[in-house]
Design an enzyme around this catalytic site. Structure first.
Site, PDB file in Angstrom:
ATOM      1  N   GLY A 140       0.819  -1.207   0.000  1.00  0.00           N
ATOM      2  CA  GLY A 140       0.000   0.000   0.000  1.00  0.00           C
ATOM      3  C   GLY A 140       0.852   1.255   0.000  1.00  0.00           C
ATOM      4  N   HIS A 141       1.842   1.289   0.879  1.00  0.00           N
ATOM      5  CA  HIS A 141       2.772   2.435   0.888  1.00  0.00           C
ATOM      6  C   HIS A 141       3.494   2.549  -0.449  1.00  0.00           C
ATOM      7  CE1 HIS A 141       2.758   1.362   5.342  1.00  0.00           C
ATOM      8  NE2 HIS A 141       2.372   2.613   5.346  1.00  0.00           N
TER       9      HIS A 141
ATOM     10  N   ARG B  66      -0.148  -2.791  10.793  1.00  0.00           N
ATOM     11  CA  ARG B  66      -0.602  -3.474  12.009  1.00  0.00           C
ATOM     12  C   ARG B  66      -1.060  -4.906  11.740  1.00  0.00           C
ATOM     13  NH1 ARG B  66      -2.159   2.068  13.482  1.00  0.00           N
ATOM     14  NH2 ARG B  66      -1.157   2.587  15.471  1.00  0.00           N
TER      15      ARG B  66
END
Length: 282
Positions: free
Chosen positions: A37-38, A188
């Site tokens: 995602g990053h 997370r």
């Protein structure tokens, strides 16, 4: 090896050189422990801009007193490799004392948009987010900045902050990146045990069922939230934080669906607090 700047003076000097050459600059702010995602934010920034800065900073101001600041996953060497492979030209990796020097007293608050959803259970969170992002905008002066749609409330808040404070940056939201089974990518997720990882899929599954109900003609928010709640509560390892249906720009609750609508959920699975959402247009 990708260059790293750890002070404001260093990063500004490099960016000043780029600006002198007439190069555009994109910023992908992260807290590290990068996942796909990053990387998608960095890749989009590289498509849109001549140069890309990825910031890696675990921001203490956006963590509450009983949250996971000390245990938040960190792996700088891995992050640097991922930044470079995604197309970043510079990593800004400051220590907390650089961002918050002694006698630091100034914060940035966006009201109204931050009272519900994540702001209800994390009342100081967006104060920290807005303060650090405002500082990054001032330090790096990007032409464009990239944020993930998974944190939809954060995206709306930052867009409003930039608009209200006349910060000359285009804030761009990028699509949620998911695992093959639908779980939204999150740093997370590293907290999840195997059985919790399986249970976490219920967030995305409940949203898909809500989308199906909307496609079938359902417009009542309470009915849609009940569909989501029934699916999520059937999974014993999941503790719901919130289920909300709101306007994606103002974050105001919507009793009925009309136009563009954000359906957002947050839940605790083991030690992890996970977010997911979908935007539907009716």
């Amino acid at each position: 090896m990708i260059p790293i700047a750890s002070t404001v003076k260093e990063v500004r000097a490099i960016i000043a050189g780029w600006k002198k050459e007439g190069l555009s600059v994109g910023l992908a702010p992260t807290m590290g422990y990068l996942h796909e995602g990053h990387q998608s934010l960095i890749e989009q920034a590289a498509k849109d801009n001549d140069r890309v800065v990825a910031s890696i900073f675990v921001n203490p101001m956006q963590f509450g007193p009983n949250e996971d600041l000390a245990n938040y996953p960190r792996d700088l060497e891995r992050d640097l490799a991922r930044c470079e492979s995604a197309g970043a030209h510079l990593v800004f990796h400051p220590e907390p004392v650089v961002m918050y020097p002694p006698e630091f007293h100034t914060t940035v608050e966006v009201s109204e948009l931050t009272t519900g959803l994540c702001g209800k259970s994390r009342p100081t969170h967006f104060l920290g987010v807005c303060t650090v992002v405002c500082k990054l905008f001032n330090i790096i002066a990007p032409d464009r900045a990239y944020f993930g749609q998974k944190d939809a409330q954060q995206l709306a808040v930052i867009k409003r902050m930039a608009r209200d404070l006349d910060i000359p940056v285009e804030v761009i939201g990028c699509p949620i990146v998911r695992e093959p089974d639908g779980l939204a990518k999150s740093s997370r997720n590293a907290y999840l045990q195997p059985d919790e990882r399986t249970a976490a899929r219920v967030l995305n599954r409940s949203l898909r069922l809500a989308e199906e109900a909307v496609a079938a003609g359902e417009r009542d928010s309470q009915i849609l939230m009940s569909i989501i709640r029934d699916v999520m509560t059937a999974e014993s390892r999941v503790r719901i934080d919130y289920i909300e249906i709101v306007d994606p720009n103002s974050m105001r609750p919507l009793p009925r669906l009309e136009g563009s609508v954000l359906i957002a959920v947050a839940a605790y699975v083991g030690k992890a607090r996970l977010l997911d959402n979908t935007v539907v247009n009716v």
